[in-house]
Design an enzyme around this catalytic site. Structure first.
Site, PDB file in Angstrom:
ATOM      1  N   SER A 132     -11.660  -6.475   7.737  1.00  0.00           N
ATOM      2  CA  SER A 132     -10.952  -7.731   7.536  1.00  0.00           C
ATOM      3  C   SER A 132     -11.056  -8.599   8.786  1.00  0.00           C
ATOM      4  CB  SER A 132      -9.481  -7.396   7.274  1.00  0.00           C
ATOM      5  OG  SER A 132      -8.689  -8.552   7.349  1.00  0.00           O
ATOM      6  N   TYR A 158      -0.959  -2.940   9.240  1.00  0.00           N
ATOM      7  CA  TYR A 158      -2.086  -3.038   8.300  1.00  0.00           C
ATOM      8  C   TYR A 158      -3.363  -3.428   9.057  1.00  0.00           C
ATOM      9  CZ  TYR A 158      -5.487  -5.119   5.235  1.00  0.00           C
ATOM     10  OH  TYR A 158      -6.679  -5.440   4.647  1.00  0.00           O
ATOM     11  N   LYS A 162      -7.211  -1.330  10.023  1.00  0.00           N
ATOM     12  CA  LYS A 162      -8.609  -1.778   9.864  1.00  0.00           C
ATOM     13  C   LYS A 162      -9.348  -1.645  11.197  1.00  0.00           C
ATOM     14  CE  LYS A 162      -8.418  -2.771   5.566  1.00  0.00           C
ATOM     15  NZ  LYS A 162      -9.129  -1.961   4.598  1.00  0.00           N
TER      16      LYS A 162
HETATM   17  P1  NAD Z   1      -6.260  -3.748  -4.234  1.00  0.00           P
HETATM   18  O1  NAD Z   1      -4.920  -3.216  -3.885  1.00  0.00           O
HETATM   19  O2  NAD Z   1      -6.366  -4.610  -5.445  1.00  0.00           O
HETATM   20  O3  NAD Z   1      -7.312  -2.560  -4.369  1.00  0.00           O
HETATM   21  C1  NAD Z   1      -7.206  -1.355  -3.650  1.00  0.00           C
HETATM   22  C2  NAD Z   1      -7.220  -0.215  -4.664  1.00  0.00           C
HETATM   23  O4  NAD Z   1      -7.155   1.009  -3.943  1.00  0.00           O
HETATM   24  C3  NAD Z   1      -6.015  -0.255  -5.605  1.00  0.00           C
HETATM   25  O5  NAD Z   1      -6.471  -0.204  -6.947  1.00  0.00           O
HETATM   26  C4  NAD Z   1      -5.214   0.997  -5.244  1.00  0.00           C
HETATM   27  O6  NAD Z   1      -4.597   1.583  -6.381  1.00  0.00           O
HETATM   28  C5  NAD Z   1      -6.278   1.888  -4.625  1.00  0.00           C
HETATM   29  N1  NAD Z   1      -5.782   2.839  -3.612  1.00  0.00           N
HETATM   30  C6  NAD Z   1      -4.938   2.599  -2.582  1.00  0.00           C
HETATM   31  N2  NAD Z   1      -4.762   3.711  -1.859  1.00  0.00           N
HETATM   32  C7  NAD Z   1      -5.524   4.674  -2.436  1.00  0.00           C
HETATM   33  C8  NAD Z   1      -5.769   6.043  -2.154  1.00  0.00           C
HETATM   34  N3  NAD Z   1      -5.195   6.649  -1.114  1.00  0.00           N
HETATM   35  N4  NAD Z   1      -6.589   6.732  -2.968  1.00  0.00           N
HETATM   36  C9  NAD Z   1      -7.183   6.133  -4.036  1.00  0.00           C
HETATM   37  N5  NAD Z   1      -6.982   4.859  -4.358  1.00  0.00           N
HETATM   38  C10 NAD Z   1      -6.179   4.123  -3.561  1.00  0.00           C
HETATM   39  O7  NAD Z   1      -6.793  -4.528  -2.949  1.00  0.00           O
HETATM   40  P2  NAD Z   1      -8.082  -5.446  -2.770  1.00  0.00           P
HETATM   41  O8  NAD Z   1      -7.613  -6.819  -2.491  1.00  0.00           O
HETATM   42  O9  NAD Z   1      -9.048  -5.201  -3.850  1.00  0.00           O
HETATM   43  O10 NAD Z   1      -8.624  -4.868  -1.397  1.00  0.00           O
HETATM   44  C11 NAD Z   1      -9.647  -3.878  -1.349  1.00  0.00           C
HETATM   45  C12 NAD Z   1      -9.909  -3.516   0.097  1.00  0.00           C
HETATM   46  O11 NAD Z   1     -10.285  -4.684   0.810  1.00  0.00           O
HETATM   47  C13 NAD Z   1      -8.691  -2.950   0.827  1.00  0.00           C
HETATM   48  O12 NAD Z   1      -9.135  -1.941   1.705  1.00  0.00           O
HETATM   49  C14 NAD Z   1      -8.180  -4.139   1.605  1.00  0.00           C
HETATM   50  O13 NAD Z   1      -7.480  -3.753   2.745  1.00  0.00           O
HETATM   51  C15 NAD Z   1      -9.473  -4.840   1.970  1.00  0.00           C
HETATM   52  N6  NAD Z   1      -9.292  -6.262   2.235  1.00  0.00           N
HETATM   53  C16 NAD Z   1      -8.652  -7.053   1.330  1.00  0.00           C
HETATM   54  C17 NAD Z   1      -8.445  -8.401   1.602  1.00  0.00           C
HETATM   55  C18 NAD Z   1      -7.708  -9.272   0.631  1.00  0.00           C
HETATM   56  O14 NAD Z   1      -7.242 -10.333   1.046  1.00  0.00           O
HETATM   57  N7  NAD Z   1      -7.601  -8.920  -0.646  1.00  0.00           N
HETATM   58  C19 NAD Z   1      -8.931  -8.936   2.802  1.00  0.00           C
HETATM   59  C20 NAD Z   1      -9.586  -8.106   3.712  1.00  0.00           C
HETATM   60  C21 NAD Z   1      -9.753  -6.770   3.421  1.00  0.00           C
HETATM   61  C1  WQD Z   2      -2.975 -18.086   4.012  1.00  0.00           C
HETATM   62  C2  WQD Z   2      -2.236 -19.325   4.475  1.00  0.00           C
HETATM   63  C3  WQD Z   2       0.016 -18.908   5.163  1.00  0.00           C
HETATM   64  C4  WQD Z   2       1.600 -17.793   1.217  1.00  0.00           C
HETATM   65  C5  WQD Z   2      -3.789 -12.193   4.688  1.00  0.00           C
HETATM   66  C6  WQD Z   2      -3.798 -11.002   5.604  1.00  0.00           C
HETATM   67  C7  WQD Z   2      -5.203 -10.677   6.001  1.00  0.00           C
HETATM   68  C8  WQD Z   2      -6.116 -10.551   4.776  1.00  0.00           C
HETATM   69  C9  WQD Z   2      -5.963 -11.669   3.816  1.00  0.00           C
HETATM   70  C10 WQD Z   2      -6.380  -8.294   4.197  1.00  0.00           C
HETATM   71  C11 WQD Z   2      -1.391 -19.088   5.723  1.00  0.00           C
HETATM   72  C12 WQD Z   2      -0.006 -19.799   3.948  1.00  0.00           C
HETATM   73  C13 WQD Z   2       0.756 -18.183   2.239  1.00  0.00           C
HETATM   74  C14 WQD Z   2       2.652 -18.657   0.831  1.00  0.00           C
HETATM   75  C15 WQD Z   2       1.924 -20.234   2.487  1.00  0.00           C
HETATM   76  N1  WQD Z   2      -5.839  -9.385   4.020  1.00  0.00           N
HETATM   77  N2  WQD Z   2       0.919 -19.381   2.856  1.00  0.00           N
HETATM   78  N3  WQD Z   2       2.777 -19.856   1.486  1.00  0.00           N
HETATM   79  O1  WQD Z   2      -2.320 -14.546   6.037  1.00  0.00           O
HETATM   80  O2  WQD Z   2      -4.627 -15.606   6.102  1.00  0.00           O
HETATM   81  O3  WQD Z   2      -4.354 -13.287   5.375  1.00  0.00           O
HETATM   82  O4  WQD Z   2      -4.585 -11.912   3.536  1.00  0.00           O
HETATM   83  O5  WQD Z   2      -7.071  -7.925   5.094  1.00  0.00           O
HETATM   84  O6  WQD Z   2      -5.159  -9.512   6.748  1.00  0.00           O
HETATM   85  O7  WQD Z   2      -3.041 -11.315   6.757  1.00  0.00           O
HETATM   86  O8  WQD Z   2      -3.604 -15.062   3.884  1.00  0.00           O
HETATM   87  O9  WQD Z   2      -3.013 -16.038   1.726  1.00  0.00           O
HETATM   88  O10 WQD Z   2      -1.234 -14.808   3.014  1.00  0.00           O
HETATM   89  O11 WQD Z   2      -2.039 -17.030   3.858  1.00  0.00           O
HETATM   90  O12 WQD Z   2       2.082 -21.331   3.049  1.00  0.00           O
HETATM   91  O13 WQD Z   2       3.462 -18.349  -0.059  1.00  0.00           O
HETATM   92  O14 WQD Z   2      -1.317 -19.713   3.442  1.00  0.00           O
HETATM   93  O15 WQD Z   2       1.019 -19.295   6.038  1.00  0.00           O
HETATM   94  O16 WQD Z   2      -1.457 -20.255   6.496  1.00  0.00           O
HETATM   95  P1  WQD Z   2      -3.658 -14.683   5.464  1.00  0.00           P
HETATM   96  P2  WQD Z   2      -2.433 -15.679   3.020  1.00  0.00           P
END
Ligand code: NAD
Ligand code: WQD
Length: 352
Positions: A132, A158, A162
Site C-alpha cells: 500500500s 495496519y 504492510k
Molecule cells: P477485502 O477485505 O475486500 O479482501 C480481503 C479478503 O481477505 C477478505 O475477503 C477477507 O475475508 C480475507 N481474509 C482476511 N484475513 C484472512 C485470513 N487470515 N485468511 C484468509 N482470508 C482472509 O480487502 P481488499 O480491499 O480487497 O484488499 C485486499 C488486499 O489489498 C489487502 O491485503 C489490503 O490490505 C490491500 N490493500 C487494499 C487497499 C484498499 O484501499 N482496498 C489499499 C492498499 C492495499
Molecule cells: C481519502 C480522502 C479523507 C472518508 C486509506 C488507507 C490506506 C489505503 C486506502 C489500504 C481523505 C477523505 C474519507 C470520508 C472524507 N488502504 N474522506 N470523508 O485515507 O487515503 O487511504 O484507504 O492500504 O492505507 O489509509 O483513503 O478513502 O479513507 O480517504 O472526507 O467519509 O477522503 O479525509 O482525504 P485514504 P480514504
C-alpha cells in the site's frame, strides 16, 4: 491450455475478486482461499465468486480457510500444483487496527509467515504481495516514486503491517535468491467491474471516501462528512490518486507474467499519477450518477495526509502496465454496482 494455477488468498474480497476475473480471462486457473471474515456467503460459497463465474463463464476452485491454519492451507498445496501466489488476505481497516493492533499484527503478519513457510515447503517461490502507498508515510514530495523512504511516519498498525511484511519479504529473497517477489503498492482503489456484478461491499458504514459517497447517493446514508477543508491543497480537501479496481487487477496480471523473468524483489506503485481532491471526486461522482451527494465539512480525521499521488512510471517501464480508466469511468462503474446492488452482496435486512 492453462497458463498455471494461481493461489489467490483473500480472493473473495474486493480487489481479489476483480483480479480473479482477469486471471481467468488471461488463461490462468485460480484457486481461492478466504476465511470469509470480510466476504459475504452466498449459496455454497462466496457470493462474489459466484458472480465472477457468471462474468467469466469459468469455474473458480474455492476453499474456506484462514491462511493461519497451516494444516488446511498445506492441503491446498498438496491437492493443486500451485505455480504462483497472489496474497490479498488480510485485515484492512485503519481505525480498527488502532483499537485492535494485536489482531492486525497476528492476521496480517502471522498469516503471511505461515503462507510463505508452506510455499517454501512446496517449492512455490513466486509471490505477489498487496502492499500500500501507506508504507511511504507522509510523502516528502509528490508524486511519490518507489525509492521514496518507507516506514517513517506511518500513523497506524495496519500501515505498519504492510511495511513490516515488505521488510520480511526482502529478507526472504536475500536468503534464497530463487524467490521471485513483487510488492505492489496500491494507491486508492475505487470503482467496480463494468458488469455491475462485483464491487466493494463494506460491512457497516464505509471508512473510505468513495463507497461512502455512493451509499449517500443511493440513500443509505444522509450525507458525507468531508474530513477537513483546511489542508494545504488547492481546495483545502485531501488529494488522492484514485485507481480503478480493474486497472489494479490488470496490474496483477502484468506482475504475474513478469515474475519468472525477474530476479529478486521488485516493487511497483499502482496508481494513475494524477490526483483529485475529495470535492472533485464528489463532483465527478454526481456527474456520473446524476444524483446529488449531500455533504458537510467536518474536522480533520486523525492520521490523514494532505496529498498522496503515485509516480507510476516504473510500472509502465518494467511491467508494461498503465492505468487506462479515469475518474469518470471509476465513478460510472461504482454507481452501476451501487445502483444494481443497493446493499452490495447482502440482503437489505443484513446490511448495516
Ligand atoms: P477485502 O477485505 O475486500 O479482501 C480481503 C479478503 O481477505 C477478505 O475477503 C477477507 O475475508 C480475507 N481474509 C482476511 N484475513 C484472512 C485470513 N487470515 N485468511 C484468509 N482470508 C482472509 O480487502 P481488499 O480491499 O480487497 O484488499 C485486499 C488486499 O489489498 C489487502 O491485503 C489490503 O490490505 C490491500 N490493500 C487494499 C487497499 C484498499 O484501499 N482496498 C489499499 C492498499 C492495499
Ligand atoms: C481519502 C480522502 C479523507 C472518508 C486509506 C488507507 C490506506 C489505503 C486506502 C489500504 C481523505 C477523505 C474519507 C470520508 C472524507 N488502504 N474522506 N470523508 O485515507 O487515503 O487511504 O484507504 O492500504 O492505507 O489509509 O483513503 O478513502 O479513507 O480517504 O472526507 O467519509 O477522503 O479525509 O482525504 P485514504 P480514504
Amino acid at each position: 491450455m492453462s497458463r498455471g494455477t494461481v493461489l489467490v488468498t483473500g480472493g473473495a474480497g474486493y480487489i481479489g475478486s476483480h483480479t480473479v476475473v482477469e486471471l481467468l480471462k488471461e488463461g490462468y486457473d485460480a484457486v481461492v482461499v478466504d476465511n470469509m471474515g470480510n466476504a459475504v456467503q452466498g449459496d455454497n460459497g462466496p457470493e462474489s465468486l459466484h458472480r465472477v463465474e457468471k462474468i467469466t463463464g469459468k469455474k473458480v476452485t474455492f476453499y474456506e480457510l484462514d491462511v493461519r491454519d497451516a494444516e488446511k492451507l498445506e492441503k491446498v498445496f498438496k491437492d493443486h500444483k500451485i505455480t504462483a501466489v497472489l496474497h490479498f488476505a488480510g485485515l484492512k481497516s485503519v481505525n480498527e487496527s488502532v483499537s485492535q493492533p494485536l489482531e492486525y499484527y497476528n492476521n496480517n503478519i502471522s498469516g503471511t509467515l505461515i503462507l510463505l513457510e508452506i510455499m517454501m515447503k512446496y517449492g512455490v517461490k513466486q509471490f505477489v504481495f498487496s502492499s500500500s502507498a501507506t508504507v511511504y508515510g507522509p510523502p516528502e514530495q509528490n508524486p511519490v516514486d518507489e525509492p521514496h523512504r518507507v516506514g517513517f511516519g506511518i500513523t497506524n498498525p495496519y500501515g505498519r503491517t504492510k511495511y513490516f511484511i515488505e521488510e520480511i519479504l526482502r529478507d526472504v529473497v536475500i536468503a534464497d535468491p530463487e524467490w521471485r517477489v513483487t510488492m505492489l503498492r496500491y494507491f486508492n482503489p475505487v470503482g467496480a467491474h463494468e458488469s455491475g456484478l462485483i464491487g466493494e461491499d463494506p460491512d457497516g458504514p464505509p471508512n473510505n471516501l468513495m463507497p461512502y459517497v455512493s451509499q449517500v447517493a443511493i440513500g443509505r446514508r444522509p450525507h458525507l462528512v468531508v474530513f477537513g477543508n483546511d489542508w494545504e491543497t488547492p481546495d483545502g480537501t485531501g488529494v488522492r490518486d484514485w485507481i480503478h479496481v480493474v486497472d489494479l487487477a490488470v496490474g496483477h496480471i502484468a506482475a504475474l507474467n513478469k515474475l519468472p523473468s525477474n530476479s529478486g524483489i521488485k516493487v511497483y506503485n499502482l496508481g494513475t499519477g494524477r490526483g483529485y481532491s475529495v470535492l472533485e471526486a464528489v463532483k465527478e461522482f454526481e456527474k456520473a450518477s446524476g444524483k446529488e451527494v449531500k455533504y458537510v465539512i467536518g474536522p480533520r480525521r486523525p492520521g490523514d495526509l494532505a496529498n498522496v499521488v503515485a509516480d507510476p512510471r516504473l510500472s509502465e517501464k518494467e511491467l508494461g502496465w498503465k492505468a487506462t480508466r479515469g475518474l469518470p469511468e471509476m465513478c460510472a462503474d461504482l454507481w452501476r454496482w451501487q445502483d444494481q446492488n443497493p446493499y452490495g452482496f447482502r440482503k437489505k435486512e443484513d446490511a448495516k
